[in-house]
Design an enzyme around this catalytic site. Structure first.
Site, PDB file in Angstrom:
ATOM      1  CE  LYS A 191      -0.394   0.059   5.055  1.00 46.61           C
ATOM      2  NZ  LYS A 191      -1.296  -0.033   6.217  1.00 46.61           N
ATOM      3  CE1 TYR A 249       8.910  32.506   1.593  1.00 41.56           C
ATOM      4  CE2 TYR A 249       9.109  30.107   1.712  1.00 41.56           C
ATOM      5  CZ  TYR A 249       8.882  31.257   0.976  1.00 41.56           C
ATOM      6  OH  TYR A 249       8.636  31.169  -0.361  1.00 41.56           O
TER       7      TYR A 249
END
Length: 369
Positions: A39, A265
């Site tokens: 998965k 940032y």
């Protein structure tokens, strides 16, 4: 061997996959089937390449979380039986179209799949019945056995090929008593249902840590996910497994910083002294989440650790390379066989599963066979 890295890549080593599969298989008795969980793009690697290799290695079953994952495998030539662990009713026609095998975990899901299979004129379509033995995510309860048996007896559309459950804390030795109760609960539920069915489906409950720690829970088949990809949830087993994925990148640019200059940032990092930073083309859009910023994460350059400074950007991270002799274009290792994803994840307060499954599709996959 891998070629020199010139961009961000995730190398997927199939030889390491074979090593892990064979190691885990050595922990179960002959005749016990191996179900391999692929998965989430095989835990963030390459589901198609992994599934094909597992077929060659002798896996008995594959498992995905959702039906579209199974559809993708079928479209790429995978013929092994595929168990869908958490199917949604909206996809039941897709399940049948691609010969997938659903895990049925509630009355609603059981009745709806029988309805769809009957409408599609199916007979003895393979399904799996899941019991909740204590994880409390999905699954029938012990008291649901009569209801399950009644619904199954009323239809010839489906046939139970396995009964399963899931261990909640098989890697935690402090929870041994709880795990043993789970094993007992599953055994009781499965045996009650078998008695009413009148035939013997495959039984399976063990995940990777169950394989390694609870031989009494191996039953007829075991399921391995994280172990295939090189992580055993415990240091004593990690040393016997080989991580299959290596996340590598390059230095895009070096910056010389003066005291007081900031990086990234919100000026989340400010240089206290003269220093050098390196910018690397990986960010939170690639799976290096913001939790790794501000020194909680790191990479390796020429074998030396370089901490991530400032905030992680969408497409870039910046690291402190003041102490490292490096150049623009040099290779950067985020994790590999020797610098484990577990250590990086734990340092940031998370787990290897989250880090490796988060690597986005835009990071180029390179399969090494």
């Amino acid at each position: 061997m891998s070629e020199a890295v010139r961009e961000s890549v995730l190398e997927v080593n199939l030889s390491n996959l074979a090593h892990n599969f064979n190691y885990l298989k050595s922990k179960v008795k002959n005749g016990i089937k191996m179900l391999c969980v692929v998965k989430a793009n095989s835990y963030g690697s390459d589901a198609i390449a992994i599934a094909k290799k597992l077929h060659d290695l002798g896996a008995d079953y594959l498992a995905v979380a959702y039906a579209p994952e199974g559809k993708l495998l079928r479209e790429n030539g995978i013929t092994l039986p595929i168990l869908v662990l958490h199917p949604q009713p909206v996809n039941f026609d897709l399940v049948i179209d691609f010969n997938l095998e659903p895990s049925l975990y509630s009355s609603r899901v059981l009745q709806e799949f029988i309805r769809v299979a009957t409408k599609r004129q199916k007979t003895n379509y393979p399904v799996h019945i899941k019991f909740n033995s204590g994880l409390n995510r999905i699954g029938f309860w012990e008291q649901d056995v009569d209801h399950i048996a009644e619904k199954l007896a009323a239809s010839k559309a489906v046939h139970v090929v396995s009964i399963l459950s899931h261990l909640a804390a098989s890697e935690d030795h402090n929870e041994r008593e709880f795990t043993l109760r789970q094993i007992d609960s599953f055994t009781i539920s499965a045996n009650q249902l078998i008695q009413k069915l009148g035939y013997q489906p495959i039984l399976h409950q063990s995940n990777t840590s169950g394989i390694l720690n609870y031989p009494e829970a191996h039953f007829d088949m075991v399921r391995t996910g994280i172990g295939l990809y090189g992580y055993g949830n415990e240091a004593r087993y990690d040393k016997d497994l080989k991580p299959i994925a290596s996340l590598k990148s390059v230095i895009s640019q070096l910056h010389k910083l003066e005291p007081g200059e900031s990086v990234g940032y919100n000026r989340a990092f400010k240089a206290k002294d003269y220093m050098t930073s390196a910018t690397i083309p990986l960010g939170h859009a690639d799976g290096i989440n913001r939790i790794y910023g501000k020194g909680r994460g790191f990479v390796y350059i020429h074998g030396e650790k370089a901490p991530i400074i400032g905030n992680v950007c969408m497409d870039m991270i910046m690291v402190d390379v003041t102490h490292i002799d490096c150049q623009e274009g040099d290779e950067v290792v985020v994790f590999d066989e020797h610098t484990s994803a577990s250590k990086l994840a734990e340092h940031a307060g998370t787990i290897s599963y989250e880090l490796i499954t988060a690597i986005s599709p835009r990071v180029k996959r390179v399969v090494i066979s």
